[in-house]
Design a protein around this motif. Sequence first.
Motif, PDB file in Angstrom:
ATOM      1  N   ALA A   1      28.246   0.332  -9.159  1.00 34.31           N
ATOM      2  CA  ALA A   1      29.194  -1.089  -9.196  1.00 34.31           C
ATOM      3  C   ALA A   1      28.595  -1.916 -10.337  1.00 34.31           C
ATOM      4  N   SER A   2      29.499  -2.366 -10.999  1.00 38.66           N
ATOM      5  CA  SER A   2      29.329  -3.195 -12.124  1.00 38.66           C
ATOM      6  C   SER A   2      29.576  -4.705 -11.971  1.00 38.66           C
ATOM      7  N   ALA A   3      30.459  -4.985 -10.915  1.00 37.77           N
ATOM      8  CA  ALA A   3      30.798  -6.291 -10.570  1.00 37.77           C
ATOM      9  C   ALA A   3      31.539  -6.286  -9.036  1.00 37.77           C
ATOM     10  N   TYR A   4      31.581  -7.482  -8.676  1.00 41.31           N
ATOM     11  CA  TYR A   4      32.156  -8.001  -7.372  1.00 41.31           C
ATOM     12  C   TYR A   4      32.959  -9.075  -7.694  1.00 41.31           C
ATOM     13  N   GLU A   5      34.210  -8.894  -6.845  1.00 42.46           N
ATOM     14  CA  GLU A   5      35.194  -9.947  -6.949  1.00 42.46           C
ATOM     15  C   GLU A   5      36.010 -10.434  -5.697  1.00 42.46           C
ATOM     16  N   MET A   6      36.375 -11.648  -5.882  1.00 40.24           N
ATOM     17  CA  MET A   6      37.129 -12.193  -4.919  1.00 40.24           C
ATOM     18  C   MET A   6      38.614 -12.484  -5.241  1.00 40.24           C
ATOM     19  N   ALA A   7      39.664 -12.269  -4.569  1.00 33.80           N
ATOM     20  CA  ALA A   7      41.124 -12.574  -5.205  1.00 33.80           C
ATOM     21  C   ALA A   7      41.051 -14.167  -5.072  1.00 33.80           C
TER      22      ALA A   7
ATOM     23  N   GLU B   1      43.844 -16.122  -4.271  1.00 32.43           N
ATOM     24  CA  GLU B   1      44.078 -16.737  -3.104  1.00 32.43           C
ATOM     25  C   GLU B   1      43.005 -16.928  -1.902  1.00 32.43           C
ATOM     26  N   ASP B   2      41.975 -16.146  -1.898  1.00 32.60           N
ATOM     27  CA  ASP B   2      41.006 -15.985  -1.041  1.00 32.60           C
ATOM     28  C   ASP B   2      40.084 -16.776  -1.502  1.00 32.60           C
ATOM     29  N   LEU B   3      39.832 -16.905  -2.531  1.00 30.42           N
ATOM     30  CA  LEU B   3      38.752 -18.055  -3.476  1.00 30.42           C
ATOM     31  C   LEU B   3      38.809 -19.398  -2.961  1.00 30.42           C
ATOM     32  N   ALA B   4      39.924 -19.969  -2.746  1.00 30.97           N
ATOM     33  CA  ALA B   4      40.143 -21.436  -2.328  1.00 30.97           C
ATOM     34  C   ALA B   4      39.840 -21.508  -0.740  1.00 30.97           C
ATOM     35  N   VAL B   5      39.966 -20.496  -0.095  1.00 31.18           N
ATOM     36  CA  VAL B   5      40.136 -20.390   1.322  1.00 31.18           C
ATOM     37  C   VAL B   5      38.507 -20.427   1.453  1.00 31.18           C
ATOM     38  N   PHE B   6      37.841 -19.393   1.017  1.00 30.24           N
ATOM     39  CA  PHE B   6      36.180 -19.174   1.190  1.00 30.24           C
ATOM     40  C   PHE B   6      35.583 -20.468   0.509  1.00 30.24           C
ATOM     41  N   ARG B   7      36.124 -21.293  -0.493  1.00 30.32           N
ATOM     42  CA  ARG B   7      35.165 -22.262  -0.939  1.00 30.32           C
ATOM     43  C   ARG B   7      35.084 -23.253   0.120  1.00 30.32           C
ATOM     44  N   ALA B   8      36.405 -23.586   0.808  1.00 29.69           N
ATOM     45  CA  ALA B   8      36.703 -24.425   1.856  1.00 29.69           C
ATOM     46  C   ALA B   8      35.554 -24.162   3.134  1.00 29.69           C
TER      47      ALA B   8
ATOM     48  N   ALA C   1      39.196  -6.582   2.767  1.00 31.38           N
ATOM     49  CA  ALA C   1      37.835  -7.338   2.463  1.00 31.38           C
ATOM     50  C   ALA C   1      38.036  -8.506   1.477  1.00 31.38           C
ATOM     51  N   PRO C   2      37.340  -9.477   1.745  1.00 29.31           N
ATOM     52  CA  PRO C   2      37.467 -10.610   0.898  1.00 29.31           C
ATOM     53  C   PRO C   2      36.570 -10.394  -0.554  1.00 29.31           C
ATOM     54  N   VAL C   3      35.515  -9.540  -0.221  1.00 29.84           N
ATOM     55  CA  VAL C   3      34.851  -9.344  -1.512  1.00 29.84           C
ATOM     56  C   VAL C   3      35.275  -7.853  -2.116  1.00 29.84           C
ATOM     57  N   THR C   4      35.712  -7.577  -3.021  1.00 28.28           N
ATOM     58  CA  THR C   4      35.751  -5.931  -3.442  1.00 28.28           C
ATOM     59  C   THR C   4      34.898  -5.846  -4.702  1.00 28.28           C
ATOM     60  N   VAL C   5      34.625  -4.512  -4.740  1.00 28.56           N
ATOM     61  CA  VAL C   5      33.683  -3.963  -5.708  1.00 28.56           C
ATOM     62  C   VAL C   5      34.442  -3.521  -6.981  1.00 28.56           C
ATOM     63  N   VAL C   6      33.857  -3.537  -8.175  1.00 30.90           N
ATOM     64  CA  VAL C   6      34.505  -2.938  -9.437  1.00 30.90           C
ATOM     65  C   VAL C   6      33.496  -2.002  -9.972  1.00 30.90           C
TER      66      VAL C   6
ATOM     67  N   VAL D   1      29.427 -15.031  -5.184  1.00 33.21           N
ATOM     68  CA  VAL D   1      30.876 -14.391  -5.876  1.00 33.21           C
ATOM     69  C   VAL D   1      31.814 -15.732  -5.897  1.00 33.21           C
ATOM     70  N   VAL D   2      31.608 -16.463  -4.695  1.00 33.39           N
ATOM     71  CA  VAL D   2      32.605 -17.759  -4.723  1.00 33.39           C
ATOM     72  C   VAL D   2      32.243 -18.637  -5.879  1.00 33.39           C
ATOM     73  N   GLU D   3      31.009 -18.949  -5.983  1.00 31.77           N
ATOM     74  CA  GLU D   3      30.398 -20.070  -6.927  1.00 31.77           C
ATOM     75  C   GLU D   3      30.610 -19.377  -8.245  1.00 31.77           C
ATOM     76  N   SER D   4      30.688 -18.191  -8.454  1.00 32.34           N
ATOM     77  CA  SER D   4      30.909 -17.559  -9.805  1.00 32.34           C
ATOM     78  C   SER D   4      32.569 -17.339 -10.088  1.00 32.34           C
ATOM     79  N   ASP D   5      33.466 -18.343  -9.480  1.00 30.94           N
ATOM     80  CA  ASP D   5      34.787 -18.342  -9.637  1.00 30.94           C
ATOM     81  C   ASP D   5      35.605 -16.763  -9.341  1.00 30.94           C
ATOM     82  N   GLY D   6      34.784 -16.027  -8.431  1.00 30.62           N
ATOM     83  CA  GLY D   6      35.805 -15.014  -7.881  1.00 30.62           C
ATOM     84  C   GLY D   6      35.215 -13.457  -8.752  1.00 30.62           C
ATOM     85  N   HIS D   7      34.305 -13.654  -9.628  1.00 30.36           N
ATOM     86  CA  HIS D   7      33.813 -12.491 -10.291  1.00 30.36           C
ATOM     87  C   HIS D   7      32.174 -12.657 -10.701  1.00 30.36           C
ATOM     88  N   VAL D   8      31.523 -11.695 -10.333  1.00 27.08           N
ATOM     89  CA  VAL D   8      29.925 -12.018 -10.728  1.00 27.08           C
ATOM     90  C   VAL D   8      29.659 -10.632 -11.065  1.00 27.08           C
TER      91      VAL D   8
END
Length: 189
Positions: free
Chosen positions: A121-127, A129-136, A104-109, A58-65
């Motif tokens: 579920a059609s996708a999973y997302e990360m907000a 502001e959380d994306l930069a935190v989880f990347r680190a 939750a850092p990862v939410t379902v769409v 999810v993180v490597e796909s810029d918050g939406h996969v």
Amino acid sequence: MRITIEGASEEFERKLLDLLAEHRDELAVSVDTAWDVDRAMTFLNTLNVNARLFVRLVVESDGHVEAAVLREAFPHGLRGPTVALAYALKRGVKHGWWPEGTEAPVTVVYGGGPQDGWRQASAYEMAGEDLAVFRAALAHYGREPRPAWEGEAPSAFAVHPSWAADADVPNALDDEPPTAPNFADETAR
């Protein structure tokens, strides 16, 4: 006013809580539920390998996969990793690693309309502001899982090297511990 107190004694904590209780009608207390790198590291450390990979994708796909992409990565289904994420969030609240109400850092769409009884579920997302935190936080983990340990495990019955051969307790006063017999060795018996 914002107050952060770390490392206070129990007595100070009790006095502060009593003061807050006395003035509770005048105060508005808010709890920081935002993800930071330390919380994200703790969250990731409590996950199994598949759930951690799920978050990484999810993180490597810029918050939406798309869920279809994740279903290819997890041929046995997405239920295992998503359940592990939910339990990790609950576990963190239970142990006090983050406050209740932390999202939750990862939410379902979900796909389909609201009239559908069951939606896949059609996708999973990360907000964002959380994306930069989880990347680190994920930067601390290697890309590949650690290899299995191939060394020979020490015997549970072997005498620790810091114990003298005829002692019942370790001898911590010697600069160099004496060599103790190995019970696997027949001559030491």
